[in-house]
Design a protein around this motif. Sequence first.
Motif, PDB file in Angstrom:
ATOM      1  N   PHE A  26      -2.827   6.376  36.165  1.00 18.20           N
ATOM      2  CA  PHE A  26      -3.454   7.696  36.067  1.00 18.20           C
ATOM      3  C   PHE A  26      -2.397   8.798  35.987  1.00 18.20           C
ATOM      4  CE2 PHE A  26      -4.571  11.401  38.720  1.00 18.20           C
ATOM      5  CZ  PHE A  26      -5.518  12.000  37.888  1.00 18.20           C
ATOM      6  N   VAL A  27      -1.376   8.697  36.829  1.00 15.59           N
ATOM      7  CA  VAL A  27      -0.309   9.716  36.830  1.00 15.59           C
ATOM      8  C   VAL A  27       0.392   9.751  35.481  1.00 15.59           C
ATOM      9  CG1 VAL A  27       1.919  10.357  37.849  1.00 15.59           C
ATOM     10  CG2 VAL A  27       0.042   9.597  39.315  1.00 15.59           C
ATOM     11  N   LEU A  28       0.703   8.580  34.928  1.00 14.50           N
ATOM     12  CA  LEU A  28       1.370   8.518  33.625  1.00 14.50           C
ATOM     13  C   LEU A  28       0.491   9.131  32.534  1.00 14.50           C
ATOM     14  CD1 LEU A  28       3.771   7.540  31.940  1.00 14.50           C
ATOM     15  CD2 LEU A  28       2.579   5.348  31.655  1.00 14.50           C
ATOM     16  N   ALA A  29      -0.807   8.828  32.562  1.00 12.87           N
ATOM     17  CA  ALA A  29      -1.722   9.382  31.570  1.00 12.87           C
ATOM     18  C   ALA A  29      -1.778  10.898  31.655  1.00 12.87           C
ATOM     19  CB  ALA A  29      -3.120   8.785  31.766  1.00 12.87           C
ATOM     20  N   CYS A  30      -1.784  11.417  32.870  1.00 15.65           N
ATOM     21  CA  CYS A  30      -1.828  12.870  33.053  1.00 15.65           C
ATOM     22  C   CYS A  30      -0.550  13.544  32.557  1.00 15.65           C
ATOM     23  CB  CYS A  30      -2.042  13.209  34.529  1.00 15.65           C
ATOM     24  SG  CYS A  30      -3.687  12.841  35.126  1.00 15.65           S
ATOM     25  N   ILE A  31       0.587  12.950  32.859  1.00 14.47           N
ATOM     26  CA  ILE A  31       1.865  13.541  32.445  1.00 14.47           C
ATOM     27  C   ILE A  31       1.964  13.582  30.921  1.00 14.47           C
ATOM     28  CG2 ILE A  31       4.366  13.211  32.430  1.00 14.47           C
ATOM     29  CD1 ILE A  31       4.117  12.093  35.277  1.00 14.47           C
ATOM     30  N   VAL A  32       1.688  12.445  30.284  1.00 19.26           N
ATOM     31  CA  VAL A  32       1.797  12.385  28.822  1.00 19.26           C
ATOM     32  C   VAL A  32       0.764  13.304  28.173  1.00 19.26           C
ATOM     33  CG1 VAL A  32       1.600  10.896  26.795  1.00 19.26           C
ATOM     34  CG2 VAL A  32       2.743  10.049  28.851  1.00 19.26           C
ATOM     35  N   SER A  34      -0.775  15.955  29.400  1.00 20.00           N
ATOM     36  CA  SER A  34      -0.581  17.377  29.667  1.00 20.00           C
ATOM     37  C   SER A  34       0.520  17.984  28.808  1.00 20.00           C
ATOM     38  CB  SER A  34      -0.252  17.580  31.145  1.00 20.00           C
ATOM     39  OG  SER A  34       1.017  17.025  31.469  1.00 20.00           O
ATOM     40  N   PHE A  35       1.446  17.161  28.306  1.00 19.17           N
ATOM     41  CA  PHE A  35       2.553  17.728  27.544  1.00 19.17           C
ATOM     42  C   PHE A  35       2.112  18.330  26.216  1.00 19.17           C
ATOM     43  CE2 PHE A  35       5.646  16.194  30.513  1.00 19.17           C
ATOM     44  CZ  PHE A  35       6.738  17.042  30.302  1.00 19.17           C
ATOM     45  N   GLY A  36       0.826  18.159  25.874  1.00 16.65           N
ATOM     46  CA  GLY A  36       0.312  18.895  24.729  1.00 16.65           C
ATOM     47  C   GLY A  36       0.444  20.398  24.916  1.00 16.65           C
ATOM     48  N   GLY A  37       0.431  20.845  26.165  1.00 15.77           N
ATOM     49  CA  GLY A  37       0.600  22.263  26.437  1.00 15.77           C
ATOM     50  C   GLY A  37       1.984  22.782  26.102  1.00 15.77           C
ATOM     51  N   SER A  38       2.976  21.899  26.079  1.00 10.85           N
ATOM     52  CA  SER A  38       4.345  22.342  25.793  1.00 10.85           C
ATOM     53  C   SER A  38       4.478  22.859  24.367  1.00 10.85           C
ATOM     54  CB  SER A  38       5.341  21.205  26.043  1.00 10.85           C
ATOM     55  OG  SER A  38       5.143  20.140  25.124  1.00 10.85           O
ATOM     56  N   LEU A  39       3.632  22.362  23.451  1.00 11.91           N
ATOM     57  CA  LEU A  39       3.666  22.881  22.079  1.00 11.91           C
ATOM     58  C   LEU A  39       3.300  24.357  22.064  1.00 11.91           C
ATOM     59  CD1 LEU A  39       1.842  19.997  20.150  1.00 11.91           C
ATOM     60  CD2 LEU A  39       4.293  20.236  20.624  1.00 11.91           C
ATOM     61  N   PHE A  40       2.194  24.686  22.720  1.00 12.12           N
ATOM     62  CA  PHE A  40       1.738  26.068  22.799  1.00 12.12           C
ATOM     63  C   PHE A  40       2.786  26.930  23.484  1.00 12.12           C
ATOM     64  CE2 PHE A  40      -1.815  29.015  24.510  1.00 12.12           C
ATOM     65  CZ  PHE A  40      -1.699  29.829  23.389  1.00 12.12           C
ATOM     66  N   GLY A  41       3.311  26.431  24.603  1.00 13.75           N
ATOM     67  CA  GLY A  41       4.277  27.210  25.375  1.00 13.75           C
ATOM     68  C   GLY A  41       5.575  27.436  24.629  1.00 13.75           C
ATOM     69  N   TYR A  42       6.095  26.384  23.990  1.00  7.78           N
ATOM     70  CA  TYR A  42       7.362  26.549  23.281  1.00  7.78           C
ATOM     71  C   TYR A  42       7.223  27.575  22.173  1.00  7.78           C
ATOM     72  CZ  TYR A  42      11.782  25.552  21.017  1.00  7.78           C
ATOM     73  OH  TYR A  42      13.047  25.688  20.482  1.00  7.78           O
ATOM     74  N   ASP A  43       6.103  27.539  21.464  1.00  8.13           N
ATOM     75  CA  ASP A  43       5.930  28.518  20.398  1.00  8.13           C
ATOM     76  C   ASP A  43       5.831  29.935  20.936  1.00  8.13           C
ATOM     77  OD1 ASP A  43       5.230  29.051  17.427  1.00  8.13           O
ATOM     78  OD2 ASP A  43       3.729  30.139  18.597  1.00  8.13           O
ATOM     79  N   LEU A  44       5.080  30.124  22.037  1.00  8.87           N
ATOM     80  CA  LEU A  44       4.988  31.461  22.634  1.00  8.87           C
ATOM     81  C   LEU A  44       6.375  32.003  22.958  1.00  8.87           C
ATOM     82  CD1 LEU A  44       1.990  31.126  25.121  1.00  8.87           C
ATOM     83  CD2 LEU A  44       2.097  32.596  23.113  1.00  8.87           C
ATOM     84  N   GLY A  45       7.190  31.160  23.610  1.00  6.27           N
ATOM     85  CA  GLY A  45       8.510  31.608  24.025  1.00  6.27           C
ATOM     86  C   GLY A  45       9.473  31.789  22.874  1.00  6.27           C
ATOM     87  N   VAL A  46       9.500  30.834  21.943  1.00  4.59           N
ATOM     88  CA  VAL A  46      10.495  30.898  20.878  1.00  4.59           C
ATOM     89  C   VAL A  46      10.198  32.030  19.909  1.00  4.59           C
ATOM     90  CG1 VAL A  46       9.504  29.367  19.095  1.00  4.59           C
ATOM     91  CG2 VAL A  46      11.965  29.362  19.508  1.00  4.59           C
ATOM     92  N   SER A  47       8.923  32.300  19.648  1.00  5.33           N
ATOM     93  CA  SER A  47       8.560  33.380  18.722  1.00  5.33           C
ATOM     94  C   SER A  47       9.010  34.730  19.250  1.00  5.33           C
ATOM     95  CB  SER A  47       7.050  33.392  18.479  1.00  5.33           C
ATOM     96  OG  SER A  47       6.622  32.185  17.919  1.00  5.33           O
ATOM     97  N   GLN A 175      -4.661  21.749  35.438  1.00  6.44           N
ATOM     98  CA  GLN A 175      -3.655  22.793  35.367  1.00  6.44           C
ATOM     99  C   GLN A 175      -2.281  22.266  34.980  1.00  6.44           C
ATOM    100  OE1 GLN A 175      -3.684  25.861  38.295  1.00  6.44           O
ATOM    101  NE2 GLN A 175      -5.870  25.698  38.612  1.00  6.44           N
ATOM    102  N   LEU A 176      -2.150  20.955  34.849  1.00  7.94           N
ATOM    103  CA  LEU A 176      -0.927  20.427  34.255  1.00  7.94           C
ATOM    104  C   LEU A 176      -0.740  20.972  32.843  1.00  7.94           C
ATOM    105  CD1 LEU A 176      -1.092  16.695  35.395  1.00  7.94           C
ATOM    106  CD2 LEU A 176       0.641  18.381  36.078  1.00  7.94           C
ATOM    107  N   PHE A 177      -1.855  21.247  32.152  1.00  4.75           N
ATOM    108  CA  PHE A 177      -1.774  21.846  30.814  1.00  4.75           C
ATOM    109  C   PHE A 177      -1.081  23.203  30.878  1.00  4.75           C
ATOM    110  CE2 PHE A 177      -3.696  24.655  27.567  1.00  4.75           C
ATOM    111  CZ  PHE A 177      -3.300  23.992  26.418  1.00  4.75           C
TER     112      PHE A 177
END
Length: 531
Positions: A26-32, A34-47, A175-177
């Motif tokens: 379960f923990v592994l599934a949540c970690i992997v 949730s990392f979909g949120g990193s796409l959104f976050g990286y773009d917000l920051g890099v832009s 909220q991992l997202f």
Amino acid sequence: MAGGFAGGDAGAGRAAQYEGRITSYFVLACIVGSFGGSLFGYDLGVSSGVTSMDDFLIKFFPDVYNRKHAHLHETDYCKYDNQVLTLFTSSLYFAGLVSTFGASFVTKRHGRRASIMVGAVSFFLGGAMNAAAMNIAMLIVGRVLLGAGIGFGNQAVPLYLSEIAPYKIRGAVNQLFQLTTCLGILVADVVNYFTDRIHPWGWRLSLGLAMVPATAIFVGAIFLPETPNSLVERGQLDEARRVLEKVRGTHKVDAEFEDLKEASEAARAVRGTFRNLLAVRNRPQLIIGALGIPAFQQLSGMNSILFYSPVIFQSLGFGSSASLYSSIITGSMLVVGALISMVVVDRFGRRFLFIEAGIQMILSMVVVATILALKFGHGEELSKGVGTVLVVAICMFVVAYGWSWGPLGWLVPSELFPLEMRSAGQSVVVCVNLFWTAAVAQCFLAAMCHLRWGVFVLFASLIVVMSIFIILLLPETKQVPIEEIWLLFDKHWYWKRIVTKDPKYQGHHQRQEMAAAAGAVKPVASSESEA
């Protein structure tokens, strides 16, 4: 246990029989996942960082570069007021807005995992296009591909996390997202800080590194389990039970599995899921989850600060490197807020965090507006003391958003929708969210130019409206099973007047009372918020 008011009577109150523990699977599934949120976050920051880099502006926006370095009275607020420059940012969100409806089809027919993988591929291609851009057209095409990736990811990831989590810790897991989004922003801020010193192609490296999280998410998703909810919805009952047992770490999943099957049976009876959002019995989900919360999340002004924090700090008299450094500070505050929210959201509840943060955000915006009204706009740089107070006020705003509207803006809508319209509902959430994200991004610099400090008063006023909306209309959803949350609305002081007008409600309610009289049903969860 059905969504809406159809079927599932026996399932109501079955949550007390749910069993399971936190497993490594379960923990592994949540970690992997949730990392979909990193796409959104990286773009917000890099832009936000790239649009303040001189090399980037010289190549694509020379007029903005010239205004940036002109110390004229009228350019204090207006240095970056360029609609093509803001289109570079907002085009991504318009693309995400459109793509989320395609994501709804993929998510429902092929599962949450498939949407995450499609989003990763699109984001990878967009990062490659932007890194190689030779003109504005290539930049915009790259942004459109990035937007499609975000549309798919933001549609699927919150659903994935809400469905795979045990109901007692669903808030923290979802909220991992937001946490990975914040970490993506922080990583992008750090990357921008160093690439700003690489001339003349540092901005290409910042944009191209978007391919790294996209690759990691795609590879991780290959090993990601599908949610039991999605498998049941698609008729794969044996696989759904196997995954549920593995995720929960026990074979005693009969109660939860029965709830999933009953919710799925009710979902199959529903035709026209998008049209079903307009039904009277689903009015609370439409108003709160699909329209209100995703719009207000952006109208708080937070993403404008994230988009343009380096630009804001440069416009306020900070140097280029200093402004990027300040962005790292605000990005760190966002991570802190997300971590705090994960710890307390299932203890204090959603409503408490919304209301407390609303007060803190209003006060912060008032401080920012007051300082700018009194000290800024005369062609002079702010003093170090005043600048420090300004950064602190912005950080207090960011950290409050980080434990409230940031994570809860994704968590609460993903909880509210019953299974039969969860995918469609989440698509509307993402669509509304990205529409207002794009609109605010496109208008913010022009608003700051024309309204000056008044733009922060405007955001403070909107936060007042948002907080009243939450106080009056949102029931508390903490520790309520996701397939029982719709039951909260027939106990709410206002929504019970609406949902009881639906003819299907009456039949359902009579069947539930008969089952309860026979001892088959325990009392359903009721809202902790009787406004």
